[in-house]
Each structure stands twice: as structure tokens, then as C-alpha cells.
Design a protein around this motif. Structure first.
Motif, PDB file in Angstrom:
ATOM      1  N   PRO A 129       0.815  -1.224   0.000  1.00 44.89           N
ATOM      2  CA  PRO A 129       0.000   0.000   0.000  1.00 44.89           C
ATOM      3  C   PRO A 129       0.844   1.268   0.000  1.00 44.89           C
ATOM      4  O   PRO A 129       0.529   2.226  -0.708  1.00 44.89           O
ATOM      5  CB  PRO A 129      -0.808  -0.106   1.297  1.00 44.89           C
ATOM      6  CG  PRO A 129      -0.858  -1.535   1.600  1.00 44.89           C
ATOM      7  CD  PRO A 129       0.395  -2.127   1.089  1.00 44.89           C
ATOM      8  N   THR A 155       0.884   4.327  -2.722  1.00 43.02           N
ATOM      9  CA  THR A 155       0.787   5.731  -2.321  1.00 43.02           C
ATOM     10  C   THR A 155       1.966   6.525  -2.871  1.00 43.02           C
ATOM     11  O   THR A 155       1.794   7.604  -3.444  1.00 43.02           O
ATOM     12  CB  THR A 155       0.787   5.819  -0.788  1.00 43.02           C
ATOM     13  OG1 THR A 155      -0.270   5.022  -0.284  1.00 43.02           O
ATOM     14  CG2 THR A 155       0.614   7.234  -0.324  1.00 43.02           C
ATOM     15  N   ALA A 200      -5.747  -1.020  -7.536  1.00 46.63           N
ATOM     16  CA  ALA A 200      -4.802  -0.856  -6.428  1.00 46.63           C
ATOM     17  C   ALA A 200      -5.045  -1.917  -5.353  1.00 46.63           C
ATOM     18  O   ALA A 200      -4.096  -2.489  -4.803  1.00 46.63           O
ATOM     19  CB  ALA A 200      -4.929   0.540  -5.830  1.00 46.63           C
ATOM     20  N   THR A 201      -6.329  -2.183  -5.055  1.00 46.11           N
ATOM     21  CA  THR A 201      -6.626  -3.190  -4.042  1.00 46.11           C
ATOM     22  C   THR A 201      -6.152  -4.564  -4.494  1.00 46.11           C
ATOM     23  O   THR A 201      -5.594  -5.336  -3.699  1.00 46.11           O
ATOM     24  CB  THR A 201      -8.137  -3.220  -3.749  1.00 46.11           C
ATOM     25  OG1 THR A 201      -8.599  -1.884  -3.614  1.00 46.11           O
ATOM     26  CG2 THR A 201      -8.439  -3.980  -2.492  1.00 46.11           C
ATOM     27  N   VAL A 203      -2.473  -4.816  -3.949  1.00 43.90           N
ATOM     28  CA  VAL A 203      -2.107  -5.060  -2.552  1.00 43.90           C
ATOM     29  C   VAL A 203      -2.330  -6.528  -2.197  1.00 43.90           C
ATOM     30  O   VAL A 203      -1.466  -7.180  -1.585  1.00 43.90           O
ATOM     31  CB  VAL A 203      -2.926  -4.146  -1.623  1.00 43.90           C
ATOM     32  CG1 VAL A 203      -2.689  -4.532  -0.175  1.00 43.90           C
ATOM     33  CG2 VAL A 203      -2.565  -2.706  -1.854  1.00 43.90           C
ATOM     34  N   SER A 253      -5.789  -3.339   3.529  1.00 43.62           N
ATOM     35  CA  SER A 253      -5.298  -3.699   2.200  1.00 43.62           C
ATOM     36  C   SER A 253      -5.739  -2.687   1.147  1.00 43.62           C
ATOM     37  O   SER A 253      -5.582  -2.957  -0.039  1.00 43.62           O
ATOM     38  CB  SER A 253      -5.702  -5.126   1.824  1.00 43.62           C
ATOM     39  OG  SER A 253      -7.027  -5.348   2.107  1.00 43.62           O
ATOM     40  N   PRO A 288      -4.761   1.066  -0.180  1.00 43.43           N
ATOM     41  CA  PRO A 288      -3.822   2.160   0.047  1.00 43.43           C
ATOM     42  C   PRO A 288      -4.581   3.344   0.661  1.00 43.43           C
ATOM     43  O   PRO A 288      -5.582   3.782   0.107  1.00 43.43           O
ATOM     44  CB  PRO A 288      -3.332   2.496  -1.349  1.00 43.43           C
ATOM     45  CG  PRO A 288      -3.618   1.287  -2.158  1.00 43.43           C
ATOM     46  CD  PRO A 288      -4.828   0.656  -1.567  1.00 43.43           C
ATOM     47  N   LEU A 290      -4.031   6.534   1.052  1.00 36.49           N
ATOM     48  CA  LEU A 290      -4.160   7.789   0.326  1.00 36.49           C
ATOM     49  C   LEU A 290      -5.237   7.659  -0.742  1.00 36.49           C
ATOM     50  O   LEU A 290      -6.016   8.582  -0.974  1.00 36.49           O
ATOM     51  CB  LEU A 290      -2.824   8.168  -0.312  1.00 36.49           C
ATOM     52  CG  LEU A 290      -2.831   9.531  -0.986  1.00 36.49           C
ATOM     53  CD1 LEU A 290      -2.957  10.629   0.039  1.00 36.49           C
ATOM     54  CD2 LEU A 290      -1.586   9.747  -1.805  1.00 36.49           C
ATOM     55  N   LEU A 291      -5.299   6.486  -1.375  1.00 35.32           N
ATOM     56  CA  LEU A 291      -6.273   6.262  -2.439  1.00 35.32           C
ATOM     57  C   LEU A 291      -7.688   6.358  -1.891  1.00 35.32           C
ATOM     58  O   LEU A 291      -8.561   7.012  -2.471  1.00 35.32           O
ATOM     59  CB  LEU A 291      -6.032   4.892  -3.062  1.00 35.32           C
ATOM     60  CG  LEU A 291      -6.711   4.633  -4.378  1.00 35.32           C
ATOM     61  CD1 LEU A 291      -6.319   5.703  -5.368  1.00 35.32           C
ATOM     62  CD2 LEU A 291      -6.329   3.284  -4.910  1.00 35.32           C
TER      63      LEU A 291
END
Lengths: 325, 303
Positions: free
Chosen positions: A256, A260, A297-298, A301, B141, B143, B145-146
Motif C-alpha cells: 500500500p 501511495t 490498487a486493491t 495489494v 489492504s 492504500p 491515500l487512495l
């Protein structure tokens, strides 16, 4: 086959999580005070016939209830259709496809650089513990941990691009070049990669340092020294190697932060990747694009955690990760 | 022979070794005390500046003075002026005030959420505990900031949106800490005694859990403040935080981006230093608190 069970376990956790995340996104979008149709039309919203606006709304399915909108989106997603970006007026899949490679290039290079530098410098600091060199290294790492990455990026631009003029300040290529050429790309790559790697490396460096210091006190290190092995062999073969085991798991947990960092670095260096696009999508309240990018993004991760788990069982057969996760 | 074997290997004598260790311990303790005083002094100066300066000098957020644009640091403007002639020092102090306030509120919000979740998970146990911990994993899980960008983008960028976005993404650490503390408290004899004495669940939580959890929650909150400040400045830097005309550290770094390309380093450098300094001071202080609370597991990171 422990790792098969780990994959199954992670999937069993990941699928409901992705469903929950995407549904929460839809619920948030529904609760948002912004009217996406007005946002889409911009100034033309003033002169557009309300009937046409209603038509657009019906076209996008915004007039239907939340659950129905969500299941429709999910159905499209399963068939590989991510919808159309409202701000770029392109299919979301095309937007992501064009930009994902650039992001992976920067993040991949930064990851390699960060690992190499973090391991080397961290071991050096542990070996020369409490010397001025160690103080300098750990002090810098602590300050770096506290400094925002976009600020470091700006300072790097000022120093290397404006003052010294060695490297370009941002972008993918020079403004006047039509095609992407290798040397040009490499020059533009240096600063974003270095800044991302530098900002992400401090935790790794401190971790390696602390871990190696702890291992250097162990009996087998004393034993290796007593047998007259070279200091380099003791340090690299004995100490570093056994200090590295817990680090694989931590790597996975840091994904993560990496995402960022990528978002901010791409914003600072106007790098045309997916992470920077997230901000454009957010500023334009471009829901289809933003939703797809958040999902991406998830997934990244979750994949990172999975890879870390599998790598850990490969590296250390004693672990039985199952049930611990 | 002038050198005796004993002098040749001073480490082998137990007494010398003990003395060396005592000196070492004293040195470490002194260094730690010095670091704590330095951190406290820094924080005190910053807080005083943030509280007092706005009382003495009022900042007109909209005022621009193009005749004084882009001046390098000097006696009249110690941090220089930005591209529209605003004094960077005064704006930085106002910006730090906004950032500290937002950071503090956001930290309290997230520590409260985290404390409640951790308390519920630890005290209830069983299926609720497992469910809540999976939720924690889930939030972790994403991010942060997102998620923050997502929330701020869909609701108008404002201080409230920033606080909410930090609050809902950062409670997981506090929840984990509180849960593990509650789990360890549950096994202690005095809890058993309270249960045998007929105390209700609520009473145990209020009288026995909360006082023991308070220091951990306080530490978690203090450590959350720099994180929340970072978050606020990052969102503002991206143009998704506080309104652009308002002096905030993130906005100032964002504004400074343009003058930076013209070579004016000061309008970006100083706001960033004001993010860096309180963060380092709070970290040093938290490290000190942690050492006091748990002296046996003194971290090597303390040097």
C-alpha cells in the motif's frame, strides 16, 4: 502443497473483500452531493435541456437503485468491460492499458534499486554500528521517513533539473520529440525512480540494520568469527542471510505504501502512469475510472500479500502460515 | 615488559566490563534525555508560534503584493516571499496551524474509532472479534491515500472531508493495539477477581480496561498526529485538500512547485521543513514514551 492452500485461503479472503470494497465505492458515490451529469457537461450544463440531461442519466443508469447499478457494473466487469471514462471520453480499459506499463516500469525499477540500496546500506550501518557513518545513515533514514515524498521530489527537481541541469524535470520524453526513444526515456526515468526508491528505502534500511545487529550478537556469528572466517563472509553469508527472513512478509505489507508513493511521484514528475491518472480522475469526479483504479490498487495489494506469503513458505519450510493470516 | 596480559585484553576482566557497561548505560540515558528535551523544546516553540503569532500578526489570506514577488530569504522576509509576494514565514505558520489542528482532530477521531473497535473485538471475542479483525485486514489492504482521494473527490474538498478520510482509514492501528492489550488484560487475576465479585461487563470495561488502555491509546493518538498531518498535506498538495487560497503546508508546497522551476527554492523548502520538524519531534517523544512504558523491549532504533 502448503502454498496451494495459502492461495486458496487468500482467494477466500480476497473475493469478499473486493466485493465489499467495490460496493462501498458505489455507496459512497451514491451519497456524493455531486451530480455526475453536471460534472460531465461542465459549462454546457447551463444551456442543456433538462430532458437531455435526464436521458444521459438514464443512459448511465444513474436513475436506477444502488444495488441494481452495482450488479450491472459487476456483470460488465466480469465480462471485461470496465465502462467508459467520463473525463477522458475513452474506454477505461484502454486508459488503464495505455498507462499501466509506465507505472510498472517506474515501480519495478524503484523496487530493484530500493532493495539493492537498502540491503547494502542497512548492512553497512549495522556493521559500523554507532560510528559516525551509522549515525549519518540512520539519521538520514529517520528524517526521510518523516519527509513527504512529494517534497523530496520537488527538492530533487530543483537540485538536479533546475540548478545542475543534469536531468529533465518530468514527463516521459522531451517536449519536441515525437516518438519514445530509449536513451530519452532512460534520462526521464532516473529522477522518478530514484525519488520513489529513496523515499521507500528508509524503513527497509532501518529494518535491515536492526535485524543484522540482532543477528550479529548470536552464537553462530561468534562461532563463525572464532573459526577465522573472513569478516565479509560472516557479514554476508551468516548475518545478512538469516536476518532477511522476516523481511519477506514485511515487503508484502508495504505494497500500500508503494502505491501511495507511486501516486505522489507520478503527480510530481507528471509521469503518464495509472497512479497519476487517479488524481485526474478524482479531480474530475470521473467515477468509472476512479472505481476501476481503486479496484486495481486493491488487487495489487492483495497480490503483494499473496506473493509474500508464498515466498515465505518457499524460503522457510518450517512455517505453516495457514490459519495465521 | 610493560604491558601485563590484563591490560592487553581489558574486556576479559569482569569489573572493567561492568564499568564499561555502566558508562555505556549512562551515555545512552543521557542521550535519550537530551533527545527528549530537544523534542519537547521544538514542539513547544512550534505550538507557541502557532498559537501566538496569529494573535499578533493577522494574515490576509487573499492579499497579494506583486512588487514583493519572489524575494529570496532576507531580514524582512526570513523565509522569502512566494510568486505573488506573500511572506512565506507567516503563511507557513498559519499553514502549520491548520495542519496541526486537522492532524490533531483526525488523530483523535481515528483513535476513538480504533479504540472502540478494538475494545469491542477484545472484550466480546468469538465471531465478532473475527469479523472485526477481517474488517481491519480489509481496510489495511487499501492504500490509505487512495481511499482518502476517493472520499475527498466524491465530497467537496474541505477540512471536514480530510478529517473524515483520515479518520476512517487510520483507525486500524489503534484497534489492533487496543485489542491485543484487552486480550492480555483478560487473562490477569484482577479481572478474574472482578468477575468472581459479580462485576458486570460494562463495569469491567469502565473500571478495569479503560484505565489500563489509556496510555496505549494516548501513544497511538500521538503517533497518529504526524501521519494525519502527512495525509492532509498530501491531499492538499494534490489539490484535493483544503481550498487553494487558504494557507496550508500542502497548498504552499503545491504553489511553490511553479516558482521552483524558475529556481526559487524557498517557497517549497520551508513549508516542507515545517512538516518534517514536528514529525521528527513527535516520533522522538513517542519513542521516549514507549521506552518508559516498556523498558525491557528497548528498540535498537533508539540508538
Amino acid at each position: 502443497m502448503t502454498w496451494l492452500r495459502i492461495v486458496a485461503w487468500r482467494l477466500a479472503f480476497g473475493v469478499p473483500l473486493l466485493l465489499a470494497v467495490t460496493f462501498a465505492m458505489f455507496a459512497l458515490a451514491k451519497a456524493s452531493p455531486f451530480d455526475p451529469v453536471r460534472q460531465y457537461l461542465g459549462e454546457r450544463a447551463m444551456v442543456t435541456d433538462p430532458r437531455i440531461m435526464a436521458e444521459i442519466r438514464a443512459n448511465w443508469g444513474l436513475d436506477r437503485p444502488l444495488v441494481e447499478q452495482y450488479t450491472t457494473w459487476l456483470g460488465h466487469l466480469v465480462r471485461g468491460d470496465l465502462g467508459e471514462s467520463r473525463s477522458l471520453r475513452l474506454p477505461v480499459a484502454q486508459v488503464i492499458g495505455e498507462r499501466l506499463g509506465w507505472t510498472l516500469l517506474v515501480v519495478g525499477c524503484a523496487l530493484v534499486l530500493m532493495l539493492a540500496a537498502g540491503l547494502a546500506v542497512g548492512t553497512l550501518a549495522a556493521w559500523r554500528r554507532d560510528s559516525w557513518l551509522d549515525r549519518l545513515i540512520s539519521g538520514t533514514a529517520f528524517a526521510n521517513e518523516a519527509a513527504p515524498v512529494f517534497w523530496i521530489g520537488l527538492l530533487a527537481i530543483w537540485l538536479f533539473a533546475v540548478k545542475l541541469g543534469w536531468l529533465p524535470a518530468g514527463g516521459l520524453t522531451d517536449a519536441d520529440s515525437a516518438a519514445v526513444t530509449m536513451p530519452d526515456l532512460a534520462r526521464h526515468l532516473v529522477l522518478p525512480v530514484a525519488v520513489l526508491a529513496f523515499s521507500q528505502s528508509s524503513w527497509l534500511l532501518l529494518f535491515v540494520r536492526e535485524s543484522v545487529i540482532a543477528v550479529l550478537r548470536e552464537d553462530f556469528v561468534t562461532g563463525a568469527r572464532a573459526r577465522g572466517l573472513r569478516e565479509r563472509t560472516v557479514l554476508l553469508r551468516h548475518a545478512l542471510r538469516s536476518a532477511l527472513l522476516p523481511f519477506i512478509t514485511i515487503m508484502g505489507a508495504r505494497v500500500p505504501e508503494l502505491v501511495t508513493g507511486a501516486i505522489l511521484v507520478e503527480a510530481v514528475f507528471s509521469w503518464p502512469g495509472v497512479a497519476g491518472t487517479t488524481i485526474k480522475a478524482a479531480l474530475a469526479v470521473d467515477f468509472p475510472l476512479l472505481a476501476a483504479l481503486t479496484l486495481l490498487a486493491t488487487v495489487a495489494v492483495l497480490l503483494g500479500n499473496l506473493v509474500a506469503d508464498v515466498a515465505y513458505t518457499v524460503a522457510d519450510p518450517r512455517v505453516r502460515v495457514l490459519g495465521v493470516s | 615488559m610493560a604491558t601485563t596480559p590484563r591490560q592487553a585484553t581489558p574486556d576479559s576482566s569482569p569489573r572493567t566490563w561492568r564499568r564499561a557497561r555502566l558508562i555505556e548505560t549512562g551515555r545512552v540515558a543521557r542521550r535519550s534525555a537530551r533527545r527528549r528535551s530537544l523534542a519537547l523544546a521544538t514542539l513547544a516553540i512550534l505550538v507557541l508560534a502557532v498559537v501566538l503569532v496569529p494573535l499578533l500578526v493577522r494574515l490576509d489570506q487573499q492579499l497579494v503584493d506583486l512588487r514583493a514577488a519572489g524575494l529570496p530569504p532576507s531580514l524582512a522576509h526570513p523565509f522569502g516571499t512566494d510568486e505573488v509576494g506573500r511572506d512565506v514565514l507567516l503563511r507557513s505558520i498559519y499553514g502549520l496551524r491548520v495542519s496541526l489542528l486537522v492532524g490533531l482532530v483526525a488523530a483523535v477521531v481515528s483513535a476513538t474509532i480504533g479504540g472502540l473497535v478494538g475494545l469491542a473485538a477484545g472484550a466480546a471475542g468469538g465471531p465478532l472479534d473475527r469479523l472485526l479483525m477481517r474488517v481491519v485486514d480489509g481496510v489495511n489492504s487499501m492504500p490509505h491515500l487512495l481511499l482518502g482521494i476517493f472520499i475527498v473527490a466524491l465530497f467537496a474538498p474541505s477540512a471536514i472531508a480530510v478529517i473524515v478520510s483520515v479518520g476512517v482509514t487510520h483507525w486500524t492501528t489503534a484497534a489492533r493495539i487496543v485489542r491485543s492489550e484487552v486480550l492480555s488484560l483478560r487473562g490477569r487475576p484482577f479481572i478474574d477477581a472482578a468477575v468472581s465479585g459479580g462485576s458486570s461487563r460494562l463495569r469491567i470495561v469502565r473500571r478495569h480496561f479503560l484505565p489500563n488502555l489509556a496510555p496505549h491509546l494516548l501513544l497511538a493518538t500521538v503517533l497518529m498526529v504526524p501521519h494525519a498531518i502527512w495525509h492532509e498535506t498530501a491531499l492538499s498538495f494534490l489539490g484535493l485538500g483544503l481550498p487553494a487560497h487558504l494557507a496550508s503546508l500542502g497548498n504552499m508546497i503545491n504553489d511553490g512547485q511553479r516558482s521552483l522551476l524558475a529556481g526559487d527554492w524557498w517557497s517549497s523548502l520551508f513549508p516542507g521543513l515545517l512538516i518534517l520538524t514536528p514529525t521528527l519531534a513527535i516520533h522522538a517523544l513517542a519513542q521516549h514514551l514507549r521506552d518508559r512504558a516498556n523498558p525491557r523491549r528497548r528498540s535498537e532504533l533508539a540508538l
